[in-house]
Design an enzyme around this catalytic site. Structure first.
Site, PDB file in Angstrom:
ATOM      1  N   HIS A 208       0.774  -1.089   0.225  1.00 19.60           N
ATOM      2  CA  HIS A 208       0.027   0.089   0.139  1.00 19.60           C
ATOM      3  C   HIS A 208       1.032   1.154  -0.047  1.00 19.60           C
ATOM      4  CE1 HIS A 208      -3.555  -2.425   0.349  1.00 19.60           C
ATOM      5  NE2 HIS A 208      -4.427  -1.454   1.085  1.00 19.60           N
ATOM      6  N   HIS A 294       0.812  -2.497   8.844  1.00 16.83           N
ATOM      7  CA  HIS A 294       2.130  -2.652   8.593  1.00 16.83           C
ATOM      8  C   HIS A 294       3.181  -2.114   9.798  1.00 16.83           C
ATOM      9  CE1 HIS A 294       2.184  -4.413   4.890  1.00 16.83           C
ATOM     10  NE2 HIS A 294       1.154  -3.810   4.470  1.00 16.83           N
TER      11      HIS A 294
END
Length: 332
Positions: A208, A294
């Protein structure tokens, strides 16, 4: 005006003409400068700094927010479990993630095509500028595909994950592994999830972060010449000429174009506003990714891999005349 143009095409050393590259129009070459062509201008540096600052802000918010700190985090999914998500944007199924980020390259392509078609700065028809802009877009697109989709087999993200010791958890079961074909053993993240497994054990670059930075920076670099006439952009970029001299290059505009329309009208007609809407959403989703998805290192490597592709397309050609003759430079 003629005297100025004459002086900018003469070398400072002996007054002899400075050879121009075949890729650069004479009117865009200005006074030689010794600064490296590979270094961003002040404006470009500020623009690029937005990305690490955004990642830092998101990480700081995640650390300080009581809701984020109290919510459990799953390393396997690189996110908070849905039932414990501290925010709507922390859920992978939020509408912006599903219909914008997941198909982010579609929105990037749409914004770029609108800008490419309606921006009068590219000239009429299939001009050289329009062709070179398309080649820059295709090169960046190839980097996105290679990193996240396919690179003569698994994409670079999956190859890096396996190289750092990761694998599909199903391969830990000898019975399951024995039933797989040789090709299936070299499984990707997508196929692992498709058969009900989890991608575990290695370093997983944030796809992303990579996508949002690569796509938004592409749109920024392509549209900046139409957005501003700031000295840092217009005259700050340096290029290496064929003879090894370093010169400054400016955004070139035709006099006829300047007489026909104002700057504001040009921005509307060139499709810049479409790009700005996409850019705004991308920045917001980058901030949300930094806050809720993340680890810090996974986001940092996503940033680095995106910057590598951007440097190769928008900065390397400035110092390599042969490459610049193919890819050109935005606004020139």
């Amino acid at each position: 005006m003629s005297a100025r143009r004459k002086s900018t095409r003469l070398s400072a050393a002996n007054g002899t003409p400075t050879p121009l590259t075949s890729a650069m129009p004479a009117s865009s070459i200005r006074t030689p400068n010794t600064r490296s062509p590979f270094v961003p201008t002040r404006l470009e540096g500020l623009l690029l700094a937005i990305y690490p600052v955004t990642l830092l802000l998101g990480s700081v918010f995640s650390t300080l927010s009581p809701a984020s700190r109290s919510a459990p985090y799953s390393a396997a999914s690189q996110s908070h479990p849905p039932e414990f998500a501290p925010s709507y944007f922390a859920q992978k199924k939020n509408v912006f993630n599903v219909y914008f980020v997941k198909i982010g390259w579609f929105w990037t392509t749409l914004a770029f095509v609108v800008f490419l078609i309606f921006n009068p700065g590219f000239g009429e028809g299939l001009s050289v500028r329009r062709i070179r802009a398309t080649l820059r877009y295709l090169t960046i697109t190839f980097w996105w595909i290679a990193v996240t989709q396919w690179f003569f087999g698994p994409p670079l993200i999956d190859r890096g994950f396996r190289f750092t010791g990761g694998q599909c958890e199903l391969l830990l079961d000898e019975g399951t592994k024995a039933g797989m074909s040789e090709t299936r053993e070299y499984i990707t993240a997508a196929t692992c999830k498709a058969v009900g497994g989890s991608w575990k054990g290695g370093h997983d670059i944030s796809g992303h972060v990579f996508l949002l930075i690569l796509a938004s920076a592409l749109l920024w670099f392509e549209t900046l010449p139409s957005l501003t006439r700031a000295e840092g952009l217009r005259d700050g970029r340096r290029i290496m000429l064929d003879d090894g001299k370093v010169a400054s290059v400016s955004v070139e505009k035709s006099r006829e174009h300047e007489k026909k329309i104002t700057d504001e009208e040009e921005n509307v007609r060139s499709g810049v506003k479409v790009a700005l809407v996409v850019l705004g959403l991308m920045w917001w989703m980058l901030l949300m990714t930094a806050a809720y998805f993340h680890t810090w290192f996974e986001k940092l490597t996503g940033l680095g891999v995106a910057f590598a592709g951007l440097w190769a397309v928008y900065f390397l050609p400035r110092g390599v005349p042969a490459l610049r003759a193919v890819l050109g430079m935005p606004g020139v």
